[in-house]
Motif scaffolding. Structure first.
Motif, short mmCIF file in Angstrom:
data_model
loop_
_atom_site.label_atom_id
_atom_site.label_comp_id
_atom_site.label_asym_id
_atom_site.label_seq_id
_atom_site.Cartn_x
_atom_site.Cartn_y
_atom_site.Cartn_z
N HIS A 1 -6.01 -5.53 7.25
CA HIS A 1 -5.62 -4.34 8.11
C HIS A 1 -4.04 -4.68 8.61
N ASP B 1 -0.19 6.48 6.96
CA ASP B 1 -1.09 6.21 8.00
C ASP B 1 -1.90 4.93 7.59
N LYS B 2 -1.41 4.20 6.39
CA LYS B 2 -2.25 3.32 6.06
C LYS B 2 -1.97 1.96 6.81
N VAL B 3 -0.96 1.85 7.53
CA VAL B 3 -0.38 0.50 8.29
C VAL B 3 -0.21 1.03 9.63
N ARG B 4 -0.11 0.03 10.50
CA ARG B 4 0.21 0.44 11.97
C ARG B 4 1.75 0.14 11.92
N THR C 1 2.78 -5.60 0.25
CA THR C 1 1.93 -5.02 1.53
C THR C 1 0.71 -4.04 0.95
N GLU C 2 1.10 -3.39 -0.09
CA GLU C 2 0.09 -2.54 -0.71
C GLU C 2 -0.96 -3.19 -1.14
N ILE D 1 -3.24 -4.55 1.55
CA ILE D 1 -4.19 -3.32 2.08
C ILE D 1 -5.22 -3.12 0.73
N ASP D 2 -4.92 -3.21 -0.30
CA ASP D 2 -5.99 -2.84 -1.36
C ASP D 2 -6.81 -4.12 -1.36
N PHE E 1 3.82 4.09 3.59
CA PHE E 1 2.61 3.73 3.61
C PHE E 1 2.04 4.85 4.52
N ARG F 1 7.48 4.77 6.78
CA ARG F 1 6.67 5.79 7.17
C ARG F 1 6.36 6.54 5.70
#
Ligand code: NAD
Length: 449
Positions: free
Chosen positions: A362, A380-383, A353-354, A357-358, A378, A375
């Motif tokens: 989204h 606030d980097k994900v929903r 996942t990281e 994002i990199d 991550f 939480r």
């Protein structure tokens, strides 16, 4: 027997609640007061199938107590187990929790007349129990290991996700002991188990745990190297090839006309790499141990390197099929390092996942148990989604991060309708046996285009 356990994490609490269920009187000790209070209230502080029940039962019967104090429970105990963490620190084992736990136990033994056995349950490199632990105990107690107190090393083989079952039905109970007296007294806590109980030296007990984890990590990296070769070979599919490998009678014997599929075969499958709180740190600790002894651990070095490359390799594979993640909406299903646990430590799904994002994706995440815990990983980097369908709502790509059995019960037609795209990237190849909605395109790992 009266047992004190210092360190009440996955190993300490499962062992403590399990021993209490066998009729022993156990006190689980931890620095974490919240954890201790939960156990006192009969609640397991983390998820592990079957743990809630035995913690509640032990607390109700008074066989399972908890404490932040080391001295009182150690003074009262016949046997003291050390089950604190042995994390990685810059590629080698960090023994600071072990040393401080041993010092605190030693201080409690100073004025105690009764013979007590102290046993290390944490995973520690060979030479730790008769080194750091023995010295800390002797220094703090003013007593001598052997004549004055017993010293054992009892490696733990439980697997998160089936830890309670593993405690109840152990393959073996390995007892490393400084002398026969310590082995005999310590062995009494496991008197009710009818399984092999080899009594061996402290160092062999320490070593067998590393050899066991190194073997499993090696099988995973071997499978992933085979997967990488197939990914570079149009028409090749490592799953099909490995299915045939598994049919070797030396891997899956035929007994009374029935083919038996041992659990070890699950390690000979492609994946996005090994993770969790044990394999990465234990392989690193063993490599450092080898370096310190001038041994060239080429195989283990390669096992680690193959694993380190794997996340990026599977994401490259996905991008070759579906285009760059940059700007794409991605729903990740599953974050824990395996199904059946809420543990996110070194989870390959979190790394995956990281890296998405990199790469500019989204991301919305959902895990059947660990969405809230995520939480911490991550921010606030994900929903964070409330369910699987919410996670894939409007997504271009659905990514399977962890092989939770829940995904086979998903309504895949509803997944298709919720998504704006149609790619399902199966990074654990866990949907292989399912027929997804025909409008969805499953991208698997381990296969050439
Ligand atoms: N988790 C597994 O699946 C597993 C399996 C086999 C072996 N092991 C090994 O067992 C050990 C423990 O692993 P874990 O996953 O249970 O760790 P964990 O991090 O979940 O728990 C360790 C606990 O020890 C407590 N602690 C540390 N120092 C303390 C002290 N001085 N006094 C009181 N409490 C203290 C911490 O607060 C924490 O709650 C490690 O060596 C690990 O490698 C783990």
């Amino acid at each position: 027997m009266k047992i004190a356990i210092v360190g009440t994490g996955y190993v300490g609490l499962v062992t403590g609640a399990g021993l209490a269920a066998l009729g022993h009187h156990v006190t689980c000790i931890d620095k974490d007061a919240t954890r201790v209070a939960k156990i006192a209230a009969g609640l397991a502080p983390f998820f592990e199938p079957g743990l809630d029940e035995i913690v509640a039962d032990g607390a109700a019967k008074g066989t399972l107590a908890s404490s932040t104090d080391v001295a009182g429970p150690v003074t009262a105990a016949d046997v003291v187990l050390i089950a604190v963490g042995t994390p990685d620190h810059e590629g080698r084992i960090d023994l600071s929790q072990i040393e401080s736990a041993a010092s605190e136990i030693g201080a409690a033994l100073r004025d105690k007349a009764a013979y007590t056995v102290v046993a290390v349950k944490s995973t520690v490199i060979p030479g730790t129990t008769d080194g750091v632990v023995l010295h800390a105990l002797e220094r703090a107690s003013g007593k001598k290991a052997g004549p004055d107190f017993g010293l054992c090393m009892n490696p733990e083989f439980l697997r998160e996700g089936s830890a309670v079952e593993d405690f109840t039905k152990p393959d073996r109970i390995v007892i490393g002991a400084i002398d026969p007296r310590a082995a005999e007294v310590f062995g009494r806590i496991y008197a009710k188990f009818d399984c092999p109980k080899p009594v061996i030296s402290l160092r062999n007990a320490e070593f067998c745990k590393y050899a066991s984890n190194a073997l499993l990590a090696t099988l995973i990296s071997f499978s992933n190297e085979m997967a990488a070769l197939c990914e570079a070979t149009p028409g090749a599919d490592v799953e099909v090839a490995l299915d045939c490998v598994h049919l070797d009678r030396r891997l899956s014997p035929v007994i009374d006309g029935q083919r038996v599929k041992p659990g070890i075969l699950s390690y000979i499958r492609p994946s996005s790499g090994y993770g969790g709180s044990c394999f990465p740190k234990d392989v690193a600790a063993l490599r450092a141990f080898a370096r310190d002894r001038g041994v060239d651990a080429e195989l283990l070095n390669a096992v680690s390197a193959v694993n380190d490359r794997r996340t990026a390799a599977v994401l490259d594979l996905a991008e070759a099929r579906i285009g760059a993640f940059k700007g794409k909406r991605v729903g990740v299903l599953g974050l824990t390092f395996k199904s059946g646990t809420d543990d996110l430590r070194h989870s390959p799904a979190v790394t995956l996942t990281e890296q998405i994002i990199d790469r500019g994706g989204h991301v919305t995440v959902y895990d059947p148990i660990a969405t809230e815990i995520a939480r911490n990983a991550f921010g606030d980097k994900v929903r964070y989604a409330a369910g699987a369908l919410d996670a894939v709502n409007g997504a271009d790509v659905t990514v399977i991060g962890t092989a939770w059995p829940e995904w086979s019960a998903l309504n895949w037609a509803a997944v298709k309708s919720a998504m704006r795209g149609n790619f399902v990237f199966d990074a654990r190849n866990s949907l292989r046996a399912l027929s997804l909605d025909p409008g969805l395109v499953r991208i698997q790992i381990g296969a050439g285009a």
